[in-house]
Design an enzyme around this catalytic site. Structure first.
Site: not given
Length: 207
Positions: A85-88, A126, A154, A156
């Site tokens: 995941c590119e966020h975390h 996703q 996920h 996260c």
């Protein structure tokens, strides 16, 4: 595009120092090198063209039965994938189900797996991953419709925030004839009947 492994090692040392750890203690001494190897594997798809895997198509009209075109979809279920995941920068993993309605061409099933792997091995979300897979297949093949269903768990969601270990996320991306929910209903039913459908037992895709 290759991962700059020496730079990853340096930055991993800095990260360990930033959280108050000693990167030279025995348990962490090899961690920067391990992280560089890990990132090289996890982000191998950065800069790679997924459409390259679809170049070797087979013309149906030149096959052994040139008057016979597929009357239904080609469906490949339960392709295991993992991404970050590119966020975390936490992992997410699950299964991809791909279907396309051939026109004059088909492609080796392994090529479809490669498309998923290429697009998954880069920082992702996703929702975008499913759309990119659908675009690659729709643009790279002669198709009348494409359907991509992803079912993933996920990190996260399971390891931070709400900490829901059984929660999975289902996304649907469709092109051509399969943008109509009625047209894709049979495929959704076939995907849902898969013994391995979903990233967790009991999960499935809904139209």
């Amino acid at each position: 595009m290759s991962v700059d492994k020496p730079r990853v090692e340096r930055l991993t040392r800095e990260l360990l120092e930033a959280i108050g750890e000693d990167p030279d203690r025995p348990g962490l001494k090899q961690t920067p090198g391990r992280m560089a190897e890990l990132y090289e594997e996890f982000f191998a798809g950065v800069g790679e063209d997924p459409a390259a895997h679809l170049e070797r198509t087979i013309s149906i009209s030149r096959g052994p039965a040139p008057d016979t075109l597929p009357s239904g979809a080609v469906l490949l279920r339960d392709i295991r994938f993992r991404s970050v995941c590119e966020h975390h920068l936490l992992p997410f993993a699950g299964v991809a189900h791909l279907a396309y309605l051939p026109g004059e061409q088909v492609v080796g099933l392994g090529a479809l797996v490669k498309v998923v792997e290429t697009l998954a091995t880069r920082p992702q979300v996703q929702e975008r991953l499913g759309e990119q897979i659908a675009d690659a297949i729709a643009d790279g093949l002669d198709t009348r419709g494409v359907l991509v269903v992803l079912d993933a768990v996920h990190g996260c969601v399971t390891m931070r925030g709400g900490r829901q270990p059984l929660a999975s996320t289902v996304t649907i991306a469709a092109r051509g004839e399969y943008t109509d929910p009625v047209a894709r209903a049979e495929l959704i039913a076939l995907i849902g009947s898969s013994s391995n459908a979903g990233a967790q037992p009991g999960t499935g895709a809904q139209a």
